[in-house]
Design a protein around this motif. Sequence first.
Motif: not given
Length: 238
Positions: A24-26, A67-69, A92-94, A125-128
């Motif tokens: 949520e903060a991100g 998130l882009a959508r 991408d900020g994720v 990719w995000a989990f990495g």
Amino acid sequence: MPAKPLSSFRYLSFDVVGTLIDFEAGLVAGLRGIAAEDGVDLDGEAALTLYRTARYSPDALRFPDDLARVYVQIAPGLGLRPDPALGARLRDGVAGWAPFADSVAALASLKQKYRLIAMTNAQRWAFGHFDAALGQPFHAAFTVDDTGTEKPDPAFFHQVFAFVEAEGGSRDDILHVAQSQYHDIGVSRVLGLTNCWIERRHDAAGYGGTIAPAEFTTPDYHFTSMAALADAARGELA
């Protein structure tokens, strides 16, 4: 009192986004960064409410690419520009989303006793990025890309059960740890897992960016932080 002591488990399985990573903060920080460019004062809780509705729609894609959508859909309601390029920036900020302040130390402590398994609806990719930020504590990790499905689908959990069984264990050896009643706590109860609810929003109303469950599931263990879980485990194992 819980039926089983913490010391009886071999594995701790974890939801990642929202339990270990401060989702949520991100998300709100990313939206506020965009809003600041146009002088818009963004209401974080309002943004989470709009996000929740948009995210859990029939045309949703895998997270966090979705998130882009989502951004383009919710931007007008927040007074922001529905520019796809800004949606891509939010996605991408994720990669920079941070753990909760207690996550890294708690996982390092718990890793000394348990085998830790990540179970995340996020893409690999995000989990990495999340794994690196958390200090790479996991014995194994399952993402939406690996399972082809998202929690609360029981099929996600069954893939983890198969992995544990291949190591000579069973679901009785697993304590499932998560903040989401909808994605994790309810289904883990149905599947016969002992569960631990980390109530990250204990000091805030509602379910924030996470869909509300059809009904509340009373967990086997209940803490408001990962630090409290780690402390309880140390206390039992001392």
